[in-house]
Design an enzyme around this catalytic site. Structure first.
Site, PDB file in Angstrom:
ATOM      1  N   HIS A  74       0.852  -1.182   0.000  1.00 21.18           N
ATOM      2  CA  HIS A  74       0.000   0.000   0.000  1.00 21.18           C
ATOM      3  C   HIS A  74       0.888   1.231   0.000  1.00 21.18           C
ATOM      4  O   HIS A  74       1.642   1.446   0.948  1.00 21.18           O
ATOM      5  CB  HIS A  74      -0.835  -0.075   1.290  1.00 21.18           C
ATOM      6  N   ARG A 134      -4.316  -0.821  -7.948  1.00 20.38           N
ATOM      7  CA  ARG A 134      -5.584  -0.245  -7.481  1.00 20.38           C
ATOM      8  C   ARG A 134      -5.364   1.214  -7.137  1.00 20.38           C
ATOM      9  O   ARG A 134      -4.333   1.585  -6.587  1.00 20.38           O
ATOM     10  CB  ARG A 134      -6.049  -0.975  -6.217  1.00 20.38           C
ATOM     11  N   THR A 168     -12.463   6.624   5.452  1.00 19.89           N
ATOM     12  CA  THR A 168     -11.293   6.801   6.302  1.00 19.89           C
ATOM     13  C   THR A 168     -11.633   7.191   7.740  1.00 19.89           C
ATOM     14  O   THR A 168     -10.927   6.829   8.672  1.00 19.89           O
ATOM     15  CB  THR A 168     -10.402   7.900   5.669  1.00 19.89           C
ATOM     16  N   HIS A 292     -34.939 -20.165  25.651  1.00 19.22           N
ATOM     17  CA  HIS A 292     -33.904 -20.315  24.613  1.00 19.22           C
ATOM     18  C   HIS A 292     -33.259 -21.689  24.724  1.00 19.22           C
ATOM     19  O   HIS A 292     -33.051 -22.381  23.721  1.00 19.22           O
ATOM     20  CB  HIS A 292     -32.831 -19.232  24.772  1.00 19.22           C
TER      21      HIS A 292
END
Ligand code: HCA
Ligand code: CU
Length: 391
Positions: A74, A134, A168, A292
């Protein structure tokens, strides 16, 4: 694209390195890479070789391991970084540039024509070297839509393999992600990657919506570690996609390895796997209330959408509490190989519930109570007096 065709770009060795507690030695990085490769992620994303001398060495080392996962690194959208990256022997390069007004004003100070120009230079160069490339725009959701689409269209036209949308700052919600990816899907022909931070707890949902809208790749990290509180977690995405199509996910990934890789990374970064973690959390397959427990014992699908056995895990029916019921208690007695009739189990369950109203019981307490009660019943049977079950 069918939703099952998605690929995971596992970024523990890039975004995860940006987690506050992360420090991975070279050997630890290799172990993480091997575990993730064995798990079956399609890509591993590594920290830029421009970050530090050791980062470059580690990038070369991992690129040379011959793993099945493709290795990416990256880098900033800069020729020097791109050249350094290519020299490490990776399969592909993830290039990133900030397009939001915040980043343009307060970070790099560049305008959109400049961003496009440098993107084209870097992408064409990486492609000329035969590598996958990319282009992603940092802080996509606070970028101007026209700017964003202009940049993506330009890089698509020169044959970029993928464009990336990056939330971000974790500001996007699932509908916004769906809308942006859908719009982008109508503009570019290349693959689309989504990278989402988890500041408001939407990272898994956002990644899923991105895929629904036509994205092809999702960035994850183990336990979601990354900047601040991190990104879409590998386990979270796997859980979400498993529910969508269990057969496809069982076929794509070696699911029992999830716990191992999470425990390994958790140990390295000095955190516990959260109790409520997807799939592997301490309570992820623990059932408590009597209703449950009864249903789970009859058919686990009543309260479970993930089968723990697929992940090498087991479910647990919690019996030592005031909400317990006799069905769960009967199962516990059977596990202890104590032979009690239904009436007897109901009787001791009532006693245990009364005790559990007074104090927090442990499973050991319950086991002692069951064993004592069983011994009393056996003794009573020997004496041929058996009133207790109805007492
Ligand atoms: C960052 C960069 C990034 C990049 C994502 C991507 C982000 O650390 O700020 O390459 O798509 O979140 O924007 O992780
Ligand atoms: Cu990020």
């Amino acid at each position: 694209m069918s939703l099952d065709q998605f690929a995971i770009i596992e970024s523990t060795l890039r975004e995860g390195e940006q987690f506050a507690n992360a420090f991975f030695t070279s050997d630890q990085k290799v172990e993480i890479a091997r575990l993730l490769d064995a798990f079956g992620v399609e890509y591993l994303e590594l920290t830029s070789p421009a970050a530090s001398p050791q980062s470059r060495i580690d990038c070369e080392r991992i690129a040379g391991l011959g793993l099945k996962s493709k290795i990416l690194t990256h880098v900033r959208c800069h020729m020097d970084d791109a050249k350094l990256a290519i020299d490490t022997g990776v399969d592909g390069i993830d290039v990133v540039f900030g397009t939001s007004s915040y980043l343009r004003e307060f970070s790099h100070g560049k305008d959109i024509p400049y961003i496009i120009e440098s993107a084209i230079e870097v992408i064409e160069y990486v492609k000329s070297q035969g590598l996958e490339v990319r282009f992603s725009s940092e802080d996509s959701f606070r970028s101007d839509l026209v700017d964003l689409l202009t940049v993506y269209r330009a890089v698509d036209q020169i044959g970029v393999n993928r464009v990336g949308i990056a939330d971000t700052v974790g500001v996007a919600n699932p509908r916004q992600v769906y809308d942006l990816v859908k719009t982008l899907r109508g503009v570019v022909h290349c693959d689309i990657e989504f990278h989402g931070h988890n500041d408001t707890g939407c990272a898994v949902a956002n990644a899923f919506c991105a895929l629904e809208a036509g994205a092809t790749h999702v960035d994850t990290s183990v336990l979601g570690i990354g900047e601040r509180n991190g990104i879409t977690s590998l386990g979270g995405l796997v859980a979400r996609m498993y529910v969508h199509d269990p057969v496809a996910i069982r076929g794509k990934y070696h699911l029992p390895l999830l716990r191992e890789v999470e425990n390994y990374v958790a140990g390295l970064v000095n955190v516990d796997v959260p109790f409520n973690n997807y799939i592997t959390g301490y309570t992820a397959f623990t059932h408590k209330a009597g209703i449950h427990a009864k249903a789970i014992l009859n058919n686990p699908s009543t309260y479970e959408i993930l089968d723990p056995a697929d992940f090498g895990l087991t479910r647990y029916v919690h019996v030592a509490h005031r909400l317990t019921g006799w069905n769960a208690m009967k199962q516990r007695a059977e596990q202890l190989q104590l032979n009690l009739s239904d009436d007897q189990v109901k009787h001791i369950t009532a006693q245990i519930k009364m005790l559990a109203d007074q104090k927090n019981l442990s499973l050991e307490d319950v086991d002692v109570l069951l064993r004592d009660y069983h011994s009393q019943m056996v003794a009573a049977e020997g004496l041929d007096i058996l009133p207790a079950a109805h007492g």
